[in-house]
Design a protein around this motif. Structure first.
Motif, short mmCIF file in Angstrom:
data_model
loop_
_atom_site.label_atom_id
_atom_site.label_comp_id
_atom_site.label_asym_id
_atom_site.label_seq_id
_atom_site.Cartn_x
_atom_site.Cartn_y
_atom_site.Cartn_z
N ALA A 11 0.93 1.86 -6.12
CA ALA A 11 0.47 2.62 -4.96
C ALA A 11 -0.40 1.75 -4.07
CB ALA A 11 -0.32 3.85 -5.42
N LEU A 12 -0.43 2.08 -2.77
CA LEU A 12 -1.20 1.30 -1.82
C LEU A 12 -2.49 1.99 -1.42
CD1 LEU A 12 1.66 0.05 0.54
CD2 LEU A 12 0.56 -1.18 -1.32
N ASP A 13 -2.71 3.22 -1.87
CA ASP A 13 -3.88 3.95 -1.42
C ASP A 13 -5.09 3.64 -2.31
OD1 ASP A 13 -2.29 5.49 -3.39
OD2 ASP A 13 -3.98 6.87 -3.29
N PHE A 14 -6.26 3.76 -1.72
CA PHE A 14 -7.49 3.42 -2.43
C PHE A 14 -7.72 4.29 -3.68
CE2 PHE A 14 -11.97 4.24 -3.26
CZ PHE A 14 -12.42 2.95 -3.52
N GLY A 49 -9.34 11.41 -3.35
CA GLY A 49 -9.16 11.28 -1.91
C GLY A 49 -9.98 12.27 -1.10
N ARG A 52 -14.28 9.54 1.38
CA ARG A 52 -13.89 8.21 1.84
C ARG A 52 -15.00 7.23 1.47
NH1 ARG A 52 -14.21 4.81 6.37
NH2 ARG A 52 -12.26 3.68 6.81
N ALA A 78 -6.96 -1.20 1.56
CA ALA A 78 -6.40 0.13 1.30
C ALA A 78 -7.30 1.23 1.85
CB ALA A 78 -6.20 0.33 -0.21
N ALA A 79 -8.60 0.93 1.95
CA ALA A 79 -9.55 1.92 2.48
C ALA A 79 -9.79 1.75 3.97
CB ALA A 79 -10.87 1.82 1.72
#
Length: 301
Positions: A11-14, A49, A52, A78-79
Protein backbone atom coordinates in the motif's frame (compact mmCIF):
# COMPACT_ATOMS: atom_id res chain seq x y z
CA UNK A 1 5.90 -13.84 -6.42
CA UNK A 2 3.06 -12.13 -4.56
CA UNK A 3 3.77 -14.25 -1.48
CA UNK A 4 7.04 -12.36 -1.10
CA UNK A 5 5.34 -9.04 -0.46
CA UNK A 6 3.63 -8.32 2.88
CA UNK A 7 0.14 -7.17 1.99
CA UNK A 8 0.34 -3.92 3.95
CA UNK A 9 3.72 -3.01 2.48
CA UNK A 10 2.27 -2.85 -1.03
CA UNK A 11 0.00 0.00 0.00
CA UNK A 12 1.06 3.59 -0.62
CA UNK A 13 -0.95 5.27 2.10
CA UNK A 14 0.52 6.39 5.40
CA UNK A 15 -1.84 4.44 7.72
CA UNK A 16 -0.95 1.10 6.10
CA UNK A 17 2.77 1.88 6.18
CA UNK A 18 2.62 2.84 9.85
CA UNK A 19 0.76 -0.39 10.70
CA UNK A 20 3.36 -2.33 8.70
CA UNK A 21 6.37 -0.88 10.52
CA UNK A 22 4.73 -1.15 13.95
CA UNK A 23 4.06 -4.80 13.26
CA UNK A 24 7.58 -5.37 11.91
CA UNK A 25 9.07 -4.01 15.14
CA UNK A 26 6.69 -5.92 17.39
CA UNK A 27 5.04 -2.88 19.00
CA UNK A 28 1.46 -2.78 20.16
CA UNK A 29 -0.34 0.53 19.72
CA UNK A 30 -0.01 1.09 23.47
CA UNK A 31 3.74 0.33 23.49
CA UNK A 32 4.34 2.68 20.56
CA UNK A 33 2.27 5.44 22.13
CA UNK A 34 4.30 5.19 25.37
CA UNK A 35 7.60 5.19 23.44
CA UNK A 36 6.57 8.19 21.34
CA UNK A 37 4.91 10.13 24.15
CA UNK A 38 1.46 10.31 22.56
CA UNK A 39 -1.87 8.71 23.37
CA UNK A 40 -2.82 5.25 22.17
CA UNK A 41 -5.96 6.83 20.74
CA UNK A 42 -3.84 9.09 18.53
CA UNK A 43 -1.86 6.11 17.22
CA UNK A 44 -5.15 4.35 16.50
CA UNK A 45 -6.48 7.38 14.65
CA UNK A 46 -3.27 7.64 12.58
CA UNK A 47 -3.50 3.98 11.56
CA UNK A 48 -7.18 4.23 10.67
CA UNK A 49 -6.74 7.46 8.71
CA UNK A 50 -8.99 9.45 11.07
CA UNK A 51 -6.09 11.74 12.00
CA UNK A 52 -3.43 13.27 9.77
CA UNK A 53 0.13 13.16 11.14
CA UNK A 54 2.41 16.16 11.34
CA UNK A 55 5.87 16.01 9.81
CA UNK A 56 7.39 16.01 13.29
CA UNK A 57 5.16 13.13 14.38
CA UNK A 58 6.19 11.00 11.40
CA UNK A 59 9.87 11.56 12.14
CA UNK A 60 9.36 10.82 15.84
CA UNK A 61 7.49 7.57 15.17
CA UNK A 62 10.05 6.55 12.54
CA UNK A 63 12.83 7.11 15.05
CA UNK A 64 11.12 5.03 17.73
CA UNK A 65 10.46 2.22 15.23
CA UNK A 66 13.99 2.28 13.78
CA UNK A 67 12.69 2.81 10.24
CA UNK A 68 15.49 3.06 7.63
CA UNK A 69 16.01 6.52 6.14
CA UNK A 70 14.70 5.53 2.69
CA UNK A 71 11.48 4.28 4.26
CA UNK A 72 11.20 7.38 6.46
CA UNK A 73 11.17 9.43 3.29
CA UNK A 74 8.50 7.13 1.92
CA UNK A 75 6.35 7.62 5.02
CA UNK A 76 6.69 11.39 4.63
CA UNK A 77 5.78 11.27 0.95
CA UNK A 78 2.77 9.06 1.68
CA UNK A 79 1.53 11.69 4.14
CA UNK A 80 2.06 14.55 1.71
CA UNK A 81 5.39 15.90 2.99
CA UNK A 82 8.74 16.37 1.27
CA UNK A 83 11.51 13.87 2.07
CA UNK A 84 13.70 14.74 5.06
CA UNK A 85 16.83 12.84 4.05
CA UNK A 86 19.07 13.44 1.06
CA UNK A 87 20.17 10.73 -1.36
CA UNK A 88 23.40 11.40 -3.23
CA UNK A 89 25.33 9.11 -5.53
CA UNK A 90 28.66 8.16 -4.02
CA UNK A 91 30.47 10.02 -6.82
CA UNK A 92 28.76 13.35 -6.07
CA UNK A 93 30.69 16.21 -4.36
CA UNK A 94 28.80 16.14 -1.02
CA UNK A 95 30.17 12.64 -0.34
CA UNK A 96 33.79 13.42 -1.20
CA UNK A 97 35.03 12.91 2.38
CA UNK A 98 33.24 9.58 2.56
CA UNK A 99 34.84 8.46 -0.72
CA UNK A 100 38.25 9.32 0.70
CA UNK A 101 37.54 7.32 3.84
CA UNK A 102 36.36 4.34 1.79
CA UNK A 103 39.47 4.51 -0.41
CA UNK A 104 41.62 4.42 2.73
CA UNK A 105 39.77 1.37 4.09
CA UNK A 106 40.15 -0.47 0.78
CA UNK A 107 43.84 0.34 0.53
CA UNK A 108 44.62 -0.65 4.12
CA UNK A 109 42.87 -4.00 3.61
CA UNK A 110 45.49 -5.12 1.06
CA UNK A 111 46.60 -7.82 0.41
CA UNK A 112 43.22 -9.11 1.55
CA UNK A 113 40.01 -8.48 -0.42
CA UNK A 114 37.49 -5.72 0.31
CA UNK A 115 34.43 -4.64 -1.65
CA UNK A 116 31.92 -1.77 -1.40
CA UNK A 117 28.27 -2.74 -1.87
CA UNK A 118 25.09 -0.74 -2.27
CA UNK A 119 21.75 -1.72 -0.75
CA UNK A 120 21.18 -4.46 -3.32
CA UNK A 121 24.72 -5.90 -3.25
CA UNK A 122 25.79 -4.22 -6.46
CA UNK A 123 29.55 -3.63 -6.44
CA UNK A 124 30.32 0.09 -6.17
CA UNK A 125 34.07 -0.27 -5.64
CA UNK A 126 36.68 -2.84 -4.66
CA UNK A 127 40.37 -3.01 -3.86
CA UNK A 128 42.94 -4.70 -6.07
CA UNK A 129 43.02 -7.82 -3.90
CA UNK A 130 39.29 -8.36 -4.40
CA UNK A 131 39.62 -7.86 -8.15
CA UNK A 132 42.50 -10.34 -8.31
CA UNK A 133 40.54 -12.94 -6.34
CA UNK A 134 37.37 -12.63 -8.43
CA UNK A 135 39.37 -12.76 -11.68
CA UNK A 136 41.12 -15.92 -10.48
CA UNK A 137 37.83 -17.55 -9.47
CA UNK A 138 35.69 -16.66 -12.48
CA UNK A 139 38.55 -17.21 -14.95
CA UNK A 140 36.87 -15.21 -17.70
CA UNK A 141 33.28 -16.28 -17.00
CA UNK A 142 30.82 -13.37 -16.78
CA UNK A 143 29.64 -12.12 -13.41
CA UNK A 144 25.90 -11.75 -12.80
CA UNK A 145 24.21 -8.37 -13.21
CA UNK A 146 20.67 -7.18 -12.63
CA UNK A 147 18.44 -6.61 -15.66
CA UNK A 148 18.86 -3.26 -17.37
CA UNK A 149 17.05 -0.49 -15.52
CA UNK A 150 17.09 -2.23 -12.13
CA UNK A 151 19.36 -1.45 -9.22
CA UNK A 152 21.62 1.10 -10.89
CA UNK A 153 21.32 3.81 -8.25
CA UNK A 154 24.70 5.33 -9.08
CA UNK A 155 24.08 5.42 -12.82
CA UNK A 156 26.62 4.35 -15.40
CA UNK A 157 24.88 1.19 -16.54
CA UNK A 158 24.63 -2.30 -15.02
CA UNK A 159 27.05 -3.24 -12.27
CA UNK A 160 28.13 -6.64 -11.00
CA UNK A 161 25.73 -7.94 -8.37
CA UNK A 162 27.70 -9.86 -5.76
CA UNK A 163 24.73 -11.75 -4.32
CA UNK A 164 23.60 -13.01 -7.72
CA UNK A 165 27.17 -13.87 -8.69
CA UNK A 166 27.49 -16.00 -5.54
CA UNK A 167 24.27 -17.95 -6.21
CA UNK A 168 24.69 -18.20 -10.00
CA UNK A 169 25.32 -21.86 -11.01
CA UNK A 170 27.55 -20.46 -13.76
CA UNK A 171 29.28 -18.05 -11.35
CA UNK A 172 30.81 -18.61 -7.92
CA UNK A 173 28.33 -21.21 -6.63
CA UNK A 174 30.19 -24.34 -7.87
CA UNK A 175 33.45 -22.92 -6.48
CA UNK A 176 32.15 -22.63 -2.90
CA UNK A 177 32.85 -25.91 -1.09
CA UNK A 178 30.39 -25.11 1.72
CA UNK A 179 27.82 -23.58 -0.63
CA UNK A 180 24.85 -25.11 1.21
CA UNK A 181 25.85 -23.51 4.51
CA UNK A 182 26.84 -20.17 3.01
CA UNK A 183 23.81 -20.09 0.72
CA UNK A 184 21.30 -20.53 3.53
CA UNK A 185 22.94 -17.77 5.54
CA UNK A 186 23.02 -15.34 2.61
CA UNK A 187 19.48 -16.16 1.54
CA UNK A 188 18.24 -15.17 4.98
CA UNK A 189 19.99 -11.82 4.51
CA UNK A 190 18.24 -11.37 1.17
CA UNK A 191 14.91 -12.26 2.74
CA UNK A 192 15.41 -9.75 5.55
CA UNK A 193 16.22 -7.08 2.99
CA UNK A 194 13.12 -8.02 1.06
CA UNK A 195 10.95 -7.46 4.10
CA UNK A 196 12.15 -3.86 4.34
CA UNK A 197 12.20 -3.25 0.58
CA UNK A 198 9.31 -5.48 -0.53
CA UNK A 199 7.77 -2.76 -2.67
CA UNK A 200 11.02 -2.46 -4.61
CA UNK A 201 11.31 -4.42 -7.87
CA UNK A 202 15.04 -4.91 -7.33
CA UNK A 203 14.66 -6.83 -4.05
CA UNK A 204 11.96 -8.99 -5.61
CA UNK A 205 14.06 -9.68 -8.70
CA UNK A 206 17.08 -10.78 -6.67
CA UNK A 207 15.04 -13.16 -4.50
CA UNK A 208 13.14 -14.50 -7.51
CA UNK A 209 16.37 -15.21 -9.40
CA UNK A 210 17.87 -17.09 -6.44
CA UNK A 211 14.64 -19.04 -5.93
CA UNK A 212 14.70 -20.05 -9.59
CA UNK A 213 18.29 -21.25 -9.37
CA UNK A 214 17.88 -23.03 -6.00
CA UNK A 215 14.22 -23.99 -5.43
CA UNK A 216 15.28 -26.54 -2.82
CA UNK A 217 16.22 -23.66 -0.51
CA UNK A 218 12.71 -22.14 -0.57
CA UNK A 219 9.99 -23.43 1.73
CA UNK A 220 6.19 -23.07 1.74
CA UNK A 221 4.90 -19.58 1.04
CA UNK A 222 8.13 -18.55 -0.63
CA UNK A 223 10.03 -18.30 2.68
CA UNK A 224 13.62 -19.60 2.92
CA UNK A 225 14.02 -22.88 4.77
CA UNK A 226 15.36 -22.58 8.31
CA UNK A 227 19.00 -23.47 8.79
CA UNK A 228 18.88 -27.00 10.22
CA UNK A 229 22.56 -26.83 11.18
CA UNK A 230 21.84 -24.00 13.61
CA UNK A 231 19.74 -26.35 15.76
CA UNK A 232 22.20 -29.25 15.72
CA UNK A 233 24.87 -27.67 17.89
CA UNK A 234 26.76 -24.49 18.71
CA UNK A 235 27.53 -22.23 15.77
CA UNK A 236 31.13 -21.34 14.94
CA UNK A 237 32.18 -17.78 15.87
CA UNK A 238 32.41 -16.86 12.17
CA UNK A 239 31.04 -18.42 8.98
CA UNK A 240 33.95 -19.18 6.65
CA UNK A 241 33.53 -19.26 2.88
CA UNK A 242 35.67 -22.03 1.43
CA UNK A 243 36.63 -21.23 -2.17
CA UNK A 244 38.34 -23.62 -4.53
CA UNK A 245 39.21 -23.09 -8.18
CA UNK A 246 42.02 -24.24 -10.43
CA UNK A 247 45.18 -22.66 -9.10
CA UNK A 248 43.51 -20.98 -6.12
CA UNK A 249 41.88 -22.06 -2.89
CA UNK A 250 41.21 -20.21 0.34
CA UNK A 251 39.00 -20.22 3.42
CA UNK A 252 37.79 -16.71 4.25
CA UNK A 253 35.54 -14.96 6.71
CA UNK A 254 34.25 -11.42 6.36
CA UNK A 255 33.26 -8.37 8.37
CA UNK A 256 30.68 -5.75 7.36
CA UNK A 257 31.35 -2.07 7.99
CA UNK A 258 28.62 0.55 7.89
CA UNK A 259 28.80 4.29 8.52
CA UNK A 260 27.72 5.56 11.92
CA UNK A 261 24.84 8.06 12.25
CA UNK A 262 24.40 8.78 8.52
CA UNK A 263 21.91 11.42 7.42
CA UNK A 264 22.02 10.44 3.75
CA UNK A 265 20.06 7.48 2.38
CA UNK A 266 22.97 6.23 0.26
CA UNK A 267 25.39 6.30 3.18
CA UNK A 268 23.05 4.40 5.48
CA UNK A 269 22.69 1.64 2.90
CA UNK A 270 26.39 1.43 2.01
CA UNK A 271 28.31 -1.63 3.21
CA UNK A 272 32.02 -2.39 3.06
CA UNK A 273 32.78 -6.10 3.24
CA UNK A 274 36.33 -6.99 4.22
CA UNK A 275 37.59 -10.55 3.82
CA UNK A 276 40.23 -12.18 6.02
CA UNK A 277 42.04 -15.53 5.76
CA UNK A 278 40.60 -18.14 8.12
CA UNK A 279 43.84 -20.14 8.26
CA UNK A 280 47.52 -19.91 7.41
CA UNK A 281 47.34 -21.59 3.95
CA UNK A 282 44.63 -19.08 2.96
CA UNK A 283 46.80 -16.18 4.10
CA UNK A 284 49.66 -17.46 1.99
CA UNK A 285 47.36 -17.99 -1.01
CA UNK A 286 46.07 -14.41 -0.91
CA UNK A 287 49.53 -12.97 -0.47
CA UNK A 288 50.84 -15.10 -3.34
CA UNK A 289 48.00 -13.87 -5.53
CA UNK A 290 49.09 -10.33 -4.76
CA UNK A 291 52.65 -11.04 -5.83
CA UNK A 292 51.52 -12.31 -9.23
CA UNK A 293 51.21 -10.02 -12.24
CA UNK A 294 48.33 -7.60 -11.81
CA UNK A 295 45.32 -8.96 -13.75
CA UNK A 296 42.72 -6.85 -15.50
CA UNK A 297 40.30 -5.15 -13.14
CA UNK A 298 36.93 -6.71 -12.48
CA UNK A 299 34.61 -5.35 -15.12
CA UNK A 300 30.93 -5.66 -15.93
CA UNK A 301 31.00 -8.45 -18.45
Amino acid sequence: MDTLTPASETALDFPALLRYWRGRRGYSQLALSLAAGVSQRHISFLESGRARPSREMILALSDRLGVPLRQRNRLLLAAGFAPAYSEHALAEPPLQMVRQAIALILAKQEPYPAVVLDRFWNISDANRAYRRMVDALLDGRPAAVLPEGLGNDAGGGPRINLMLTVFDPQGLWPLIENAHQVGRYLLRRVWQELQAQAHDRVAREIFARIAQWHPEMIGPGGVPHADEEASEGPLPPVLPVVLRAEGFQASLFSTLTTLGNPHDVTLQELRIECFFPADEPSRLALEALGRDAEPAAVQNR
